[in-house]
Design an enzyme around this catalytic site. Structure first.
Site, short mmCIF file in Angstrom:
data_model
loop_
_atom_site.label_atom_id
_atom_site.label_comp_id
_atom_site.label_asym_id
_atom_site.label_seq_id
_atom_site.Cartn_x
_atom_site.Cartn_y
_atom_site.Cartn_z
N ASN A 103 -56.23 -69.22 56.88
CA ASN A 103 -55.84 -70.03 58.03
C ASN A 103 -54.35 -70.25 58.15
O ASN A 103 -53.86 -70.60 59.21
CB ASN A 103 -56.55 -71.39 57.98
CG ASN A 103 -56.43 -72.07 56.64
OD1 ASN A 103 -56.83 -71.52 55.62
ND2 ASN A 103 -55.84 -73.24 56.62
N THR A 146 -80.21 -86.61 63.38
CA THR A 146 -80.44 -86.25 64.78
C THR A 146 -79.38 -85.27 65.24
O THR A 146 -78.18 -85.52 65.06
CB THR A 146 -80.41 -87.52 65.66
OG1 THR A 146 -81.45 -88.39 65.20
CG2 THR A 146 -80.60 -87.21 67.13
N SER A 169 -66.68 -72.70 62.73
CA SER A 169 -66.46 -73.99 63.37
C SER A 169 -66.29 -73.82 64.87
O SER A 169 -65.64 -72.88 65.33
CB SER A 169 -65.20 -74.60 62.76
OG SER A 169 -64.97 -75.86 63.31
N CYS A 176 -50.31 -78.07 56.07
CA CYS A 176 -51.68 -78.24 55.63
C CYS A 176 -51.84 -79.32 54.57
O CYS A 176 -52.93 -79.79 54.31
CB CYS A 176 -52.31 -76.92 55.22
SG CYS A 176 -53.06 -76.17 56.68
N1 PMP Z 1 -61.80 -73.53 56.74
C1 PMP Z 1 -60.75 -73.00 57.37
C2 PMP Z 1 -60.28 -71.63 56.97
C3 PMP Z 1 -60.10 -73.71 58.38
O1 PMP Z 1 -59.06 -73.17 59.00
C4 PMP Z 1 -60.56 -75.00 58.71
C5 PMP Z 1 -59.88 -75.83 59.77
N2 PMP Z 1 -58.53 -76.08 59.48
C6 PMP Z 1 -61.69 -75.50 58.04
C7 PMP Z 1 -62.28 -74.74 57.06
C8 PMP Z 1 -62.27 -76.86 58.38
O2 PMP Z 1 -62.96 -76.77 59.59
P1 PMP Z 1 -63.50 -78.05 60.37
O3 PMP Z 1 -62.32 -78.63 61.05
O4 PMP Z 1 -64.51 -77.50 61.36
O5 PMP Z 1 -64.14 -78.94 59.40
#
Ligand code: PMP
Length: 413
Positions: free
Chosen positions: A162, A251, A210, A337
């Site tokens: 990411n 739910t 996601s 991050c």
């Molecule tokens: N894994 C990666 C590689 C991501 O980029 C992210 C979001 N920054 C996440 C997990 C977490 O995702 P979510 O915001 O849907 O919990």
């Protein structure tokens, strides 16, 4: 009153704008079709359930999976936790309290939503190997193979990183795991919806992704759980009403799931042409910025990267000052991050990028609404800001004079 300055949004790896077509698909599920999908005795419930099952199909098509293999969650963080902790606890080699309950392989440049569940498992008696990438940021199949043990239960390697967008050797790692009867999980949050996925061909057992990274709403995501060859079982983390095949009680978020399904469908349809468009834009950033200035480096492998993410370090400037200098551009710095702290990114450090270059980096990430004009604007704004900051940097002057900064004895100056 002056019109507000238009912001250029280059932070699509953090989150994306929800597509208006997704919002439109969701709207009826707030106040018109508002039943509980678990209500089996009336039309309100059936309609909600039908909508969820359509979304499950849309999600399955994106991954070339079967609808029954899709579990809806609150996002990739929950999917990663469920996959990793759920598999480890289900397939533990020995009971809690014994010396080693089993072995897991992951790596140091994963998202915290993988690293932290792995660290929790260590506290619970599992052993975890954290692989290190090469300087190019890639986790190779050979590295995973070398770390395999007789008691390895699970391998978790993200598909695309990411922060730098590098692509790990996922299909090869999947094949290795299947040959060794080890489960393979991939965090595909920066991959699924952007790049093709075929869970059969790519030999994946568990895949997290996601909604809000693929132009859907926040607070919803999915976990693919393979149902045959092998049939993967997970210990639930949330117990209760038994929704989502008992793996995720509670739910269901009907409107969110409908939006996520629609987002999957739209991404699947935009496929190749959108990938090519984003790749051309990213390549423009990757070539124009180093061409415009000295001491600029694109982090990670030059080509083995997803089209929408680039990460570039600008020597002799500090990332946060640079961000202030480009205040009409929304992006992340190399410290982003780890949020509030000014620690350099652990991902960049993990590839061996020095602290200074890690601090001076920007992550620029593109999306469905990024235009070429915005990319051109970013290139000129960043160039201007870097030149401005360097004009005030004594270190930059010394470097220009050819002085080796690493050899300076700062104490005696
Ligand atoms: N894994 C990666 C590689 C991501 O980029 C992210 C979001 N920054 C996440 C997990 C977490 O995702 P979510 O915001 O849907 O919990």
């Amino acid at each position: 009153m002056a019109a507000p300055t238009k912001l250029t949004y280059l932070d699509n790896a953090a989150t994306t704008r929800c597509d208006p077509r997704v919002v439109e698909a969701m709207l009826p599920y707030f106040s018109d079709v508002y039943g509980n999908a678990g209500s089996r005795n009336h039309r309100f419930g059936w309609e909600a359930e039908d909508a969820i099952e359509i979304a499950r199909e849309q999600a399955a098509v994106l991954l070339t999976a079967q609808p029954k293999e899709i579990i809806f969650t609150s996002g990739a963080t929950e999917s990663n936790n469920l996959a990793i902790r759920g598999a480890a606890n289900m397939y533990a080699k020995s009971p809690a309290g014994s010396s080693s309950r089993g072995h897991i392989i992951t790596n140091i440049i994963e998202h915290k939503a993988v690293l932290d569940p792995c660290n929790r498992l260590i506290r619970e008696g599992f052993e975890v190997t954290f692989l290190e990438p090469g300087h190019d940021g890639i986790i190779t199949c050979a590295a995973v193979e070398a770390a395999m043990r007789a008691d390895t239960i699970l391998v978790s390697v993200m598909w695309a990183n990411n922060e730098i967008g590098t692509i790990n050797e996922v299909p090869a790692i999947g094949a290795l795991c299947h040959a060794r009867n080890v489960l393979f999980h991939t965090d595909a949050t920066q991959w699924a919806g952007k790049m093709p996925v075929d869970v059969e061909r790519d030999q994946i057992d568990l895949l997290s992704w996601s909604s809000h990274k693929i132009y859907g709403p926040k607070g919803v995501g999915g976990l693919y759980v393979r149902r045959r060859k092998p049939r993967v079982r997970l210990e639930a983390m949330i117990d209760g009403g038994g929704q989502e095949r008992g793996m995720r009680s509670g739910t269901q978020n009907v409107a969110g799931i409908v939006g996520f399904g629609k987002a999957c469908e739209l991404c699947f349809a935009s496929g190749d042409s959108e990938r090519a468009r984003l790749l051309a834009l990213r390549k423009k950033l990757d070539t124009a910025l180093p061409a415009a200035m000295e001491a600029v480096q694109v982090n990670g492998h030059p080509d083995r990267r997803v089209p929408h993410i680039t990460n570039i370090s600008f020597g002799f400037v500090e990332g946060e000052s640079l961000m202030m200098g480009i205040s009409d551009i929304a992006c992340s710095s190399g410290s982003a991050c780890t949020s509030a702290s000014l620690e350099p990114s652990y991902v960049l450090k993990g590839l061996g990028v020095g602290d200074e270059m890690a601090h001076s980096s920007l992550r620029l990430s593109l999306g469905r609404w990024t235009t070429e004009a915005e990319v051109d604007h970013a290139i000129s704004a960043i160039t201007k800001a870097v030149n401005h900051l360097r004009a005030m940097s004594p270190l930059y002057d010394l470097w220009k004079e050819g002085i080796d900064l690493s050899k300076i004895d700062w104490q005696s100056h």
